[in-house]
Design an enzyme around this catalytic site. Structure first.
Site, PDB file in Angstrom:
ATOM      1  N   ASP A 156      -1.930  10.514  -1.699  1.00  0.00           N
ATOM      2  CA  ASP A 156      -2.301   9.464  -2.643  1.00  0.00           C
ATOM      3  C   ASP A 156      -2.725  10.031  -3.984  1.00  0.00           C
ATOM      4  O   ASP A 156      -2.658   9.337  -4.997  1.00  0.00           O
ATOM      5  CB  ASP A 156      -3.428   8.615  -2.054  1.00  0.00           C
ATOM      6  CG  ASP A 156      -2.927   7.709  -0.949  1.00  0.00           C
ATOM      7  OD1 ASP A 156      -2.628   6.537  -1.243  1.00  0.00           O
ATOM      8  OD2 ASP A 156      -2.803   8.168   0.193  1.00  0.00           O
TER       9      ASP A 156
ATOM     10  N   ASN B 126      -5.296  12.317   0.950  1.00  0.00           N
ATOM     11  CA  ASN B 126      -4.445  11.434   1.747  1.00  0.00           C
ATOM     12  C   ASN B 126      -5.337  10.635   2.691  1.00  0.00           C
ATOM     13  O   ASN B 126      -6.563  10.751   2.682  1.00  0.00           O
ATOM     14  CB  ASN B 126      -3.402  12.268   2.511  1.00  0.00           C
ATOM     15  CG  ASN B 126      -2.287  11.420   3.092  1.00  0.00           C
ATOM     16  OD1 ASN B 126      -1.700  10.597   2.394  1.00  0.00           O
ATOM     17  ND2 ASN B 126      -1.989  11.611   4.357  1.00  0.00           N
ATOM     18  N   LYS B 127      -4.719   9.824   3.515  1.00  0.00           N
ATOM     19  CA  LYS B 127      -5.452   8.946   4.425  1.00  0.00           C
ATOM     20  C   LYS B 127      -6.490   9.724   5.235  1.00  0.00           C
ATOM     21  O   LYS B 127      -6.262  10.861   5.643  1.00  0.00           O
ATOM     22  CB  LYS B 127      -4.468   8.240   5.354  1.00  0.00           C
ATOM     23  CG  LYS B 127      -5.111   7.242   6.315  1.00  0.00           C
ATOM     24  CD  LYS B 127      -5.839   6.122   5.584  1.00  0.00           C
ATOM     25  CE  LYS B 127      -4.926   5.326   4.690  1.00  0.00           C
ATOM     26  NZ  LYS B 127      -5.636   4.244   3.956  1.00  0.00           N
TER      27      LYS B 127
ATOM     28  N   GLN C 209      -2.131   2.288  10.551  1.00  0.00           N
ATOM     29  CA  GLN C 209      -0.897   2.225   9.770  1.00  0.00           C
ATOM     30  C   GLN C 209       0.207   3.106  10.348  1.00  0.00           C
ATOM     31  O   GLN C 209       1.389   2.853  10.116  1.00  0.00           O
ATOM     32  CB  GLN C 209      -1.195   2.605   8.322  1.00  0.00           C
ATOM     33  CG  GLN C 209      -2.026   1.560   7.600  1.00  0.00           C
ATOM     34  CD  GLN C 209      -2.814   2.153   6.448  1.00  0.00           C
ATOM     35  OE1 GLN C 209      -3.695   2.974   6.642  1.00  0.00           O
ATOM     36  NE2 GLN C 209      -2.497   1.749   5.245  1.00  0.00           N
TER      37      GLN C 209
ATOM     38  N   ARG D  68       0.862  -1.186   0.000  1.00  0.00           N
ATOM     39  CA  ARG D  68       0.000   0.000   0.000  1.00  0.00           C
ATOM     40  C   ARG D  68       0.896   1.233   0.000  1.00  0.00           C
ATOM     41  O   ARG D  68       2.116   1.133   0.112  1.00  0.00           O
ATOM     42  CB  ARG D  68      -0.992   0.014   1.178  1.00  0.00           C
ATOM     43  CG  ARG D  68      -0.636  -0.737   2.420  1.00  0.00           C
ATOM     44  CD  ARG D  68       0.503  -0.156   3.210  1.00  0.00           C
ATOM     45  NE  ARG D  68       0.312   1.246   3.498  1.00  0.00           N
ATOM     46  CZ  ARG D  68       1.287   2.081   3.748  1.00  0.00           C
ATOM     47  NH1 ARG D  68       2.550   1.669   3.725  1.00  0.00           N
ATOM     48  NH2 ARG D  68       1.053   3.355   3.986  1.00  0.00           N
ATOM     49  N   GLY D  69       0.289   2.385  -0.157  1.00  0.00           N
ATOM     50  CA  GLY D  69       1.041   3.613  -0.369  1.00  0.00           C
ATOM     51  C   GLY D  69       1.093   3.912  -1.848  1.00  0.00           C
ATOM     52  O   GLY D  69       1.434   3.043  -2.658  1.00  0.00           O
ATOM     53  N   ALA D  70       0.751   5.139  -2.234  1.00  0.00           N
ATOM     54  CA  ALA D  70       0.586   5.462  -3.653  1.00  0.00           C
ATOM     55  C   ALA D  70       1.803   5.133  -4.520  1.00  0.00           C
ATOM     56  O   ALA D  70       1.668   4.475  -5.553  1.00  0.00           O
ATOM     57  CB  ALA D  70       0.199   6.944  -3.805  1.00  0.00           C
TER      58      ALA D  70
ATOM     59  N   ARG E 161      -7.471  -0.571  -6.584  1.00  0.00           N
ATOM     60  CA  ARG E 161      -7.591   0.572  -5.664  1.00  0.00           C
ATOM     61  C   ARG E 161      -7.892   1.799  -6.515  1.00  0.00           C
ATOM     62  O   ARG E 161      -7.110   2.146  -7.391  1.00  0.00           O
ATOM     63  CB  ARG E 161      -6.287   0.814  -4.882  1.00  0.00           C
ATOM     64  CG  ARG E 161      -5.808  -0.280  -3.950  1.00  0.00           C
ATOM     65  CD  ARG E 161      -6.632  -0.443  -2.684  1.00  0.00           C
ATOM     66  NE  ARG E 161      -6.738   0.723  -1.850  1.00  0.00           N
ATOM     67  CZ  ARG E 161      -5.862   1.091  -0.907  1.00  0.00           C
ATOM     68  NH1 ARG E 161      -4.752   0.401  -0.730  1.00  0.00           N
ATOM     69  NH2 ARG E 161      -6.092   2.145  -0.136  1.00  0.00           N
TER      70      ARG E 161
END
Length: 369
Positions: free
Chosen positions: A243, A253-254, A202, A53-55, A90
């Site tokens: 992201d 973002n998150k 996370q 995960r993570g862009a 995603r």
């Protein structure tokens, strides 16, 4: 970065066979396990289930997934099918589409027999570029931390971050954490407030693990504690990842990032987003209106995972009443007016369209902006 003295990237290709190896991030921080991917479908599943995960890492993983597709069946139909499957895994991180849009036309230019080799070259190139890009982000962000350190020479610089934007979210170095790692390595005293980042924790699980492994002083805090710390002068600056960032500077973002930006703005604390240019979506300007926000399973909110220290095993428990439903938007959008700057591989700029275009004119030109 290193794990117990051994250098690792978050993803790598095996040189002699069509396999991709990734660190299974669903098991961290308690279990370090490497998983092998052998098909584009397995790769899409790994992205969807947040094994990776993570862009930036999602983009690199998608590139590796397209290589696996070419290695098994290099026909145009199969490559396009693989792209569709990977794209659906995603919806929010724009790096995924960026990587596939970059690779597919180049693969279709060569003969079918050459595509697997070319795909491997391109996937490796994207991974290597990501490492260099994030290192450059770290260099530019280091300047901001150095300035903050000069303003408080008798104590550590207190930085608040949200979610995980370290090397686990990229191929190496990270985005928001890269300047912190570099500051620490240069002997600058830094301390990081690590938001736990519900619902998948996370920050508590991944960011704290990374910082601890690197020897960086840090404290895990509840998501709602950030504003309180800012009010009492215990935060010098905020650095988060992204992201997807619009050409006008809105930062997706998150979930929870927007609230941190509001608190920072109210308390006069600089708020930065660190991101590679591949995270900029040049096709949109209004992030709140146009960025698709992924809705994930409600079980991520209703349940929580952790380690039972007595039984020494990972457990998953329900934390809300039976019969209660849960909503789980994975991201939110911070409007550009709340963002003091964007830390990119080419420098730090204001969160506005003109400054982004001046820094990346070739990307804007491709989109006829």
């Amino acid at each position: 970065m290193q794990v117990n003295g051994t250098p690792f990237r978050s993803i790598w290709l095996t040189p002699d066979k069509p396999e991709v190896l990734v660190i299974d991030q669903t098991l961290l921080p308690f279990v370090f396990e490497v998983r092998t991917l052998t098909s584009s479908s397995e790769t899409a599943h790994a992205i969807r289930e947040m094994v990776v995960r993570g862009a930036p890492l999602i983009g690199a993983t998608a590139a590796c997934g397209l290589f696996l597709a070419a290695a098994s069946d290099a026909s145009e139909d199969n490559l396009r099918r693989a792209c569709e499957e990977l794209l659906s895994s995603r919806p929010t991180a724009v790096n995924l589409r960026w990587a596939l849009d970059r690779m597919l036309p180049l693969l279709l230019e060569v003969s079918e027999s050459e595509r697997a080799g070319r795909a491997q070259e391109l996937a490796q190139q994207i991974c290597d570029e990501d490492v260099n890009t994030n290192s450059a982000i770290g260099d530019h962000g280091l300047t901001l931390i150095s300035e903050a350190a000069n303003a408080c020479p008798h104590r550590p610089v207190n930085i608040l971050t949200h979610c995980n934007a370290g090397w686990l979210a990229t191929v190496d170095w990270g985005t928001a954490l890269a300047p912190i790692f570099k500051a620490h390595d240069q002997g600058i005293a830094v301390h990081v407030w690590v938001d736990e980042t519900r619902p998948r924790n996370q920050g508590a699980s991944l960011t704290a693990w990374e910082l601890g492994a690197h020897g960086v002083s840090h404290t895990v805090i509840a998501d709602n504690a950030g504003g309180h710390l800012m009010q009492h002068g215990e935060v010098d600056l905020c650095i988060v990842g992204s992201d997807r960032t619009t050409r006008a500077g809105d930062v997706c973002n998150k979930i929870g990032t927007y609230l941190k930006a509001l608190a920072a703005h109210d308390n006069g604390i600089p708020f930065y987003a660190a991101l590679p240019s591949s995270t900029v979506d040049w096709t949109i300007s209004d992030g709140v209106r146009d960025i698709p926000i992924e809705e994930r399973a409600e079980e991520e909110v209703s349940h929580i995972c952790g380690r039972d220290s007595e039984a020494d095993r990972l457990v998953r428990v329900r934390i809300i009443p039976d019969g209660s439903s849960a909503a789980n938007p994975a991201f939110d959008v911070t409007p550009r007016k709340l963002v003091d700057g964007l830390i990119t591989e080419r420098g730090v700029v204001k969160a506005c369209e003109d400054d982004l275009i001046s820094l990346f004119p070739q990307d804007a030109e491709v989109r006829n902006i």
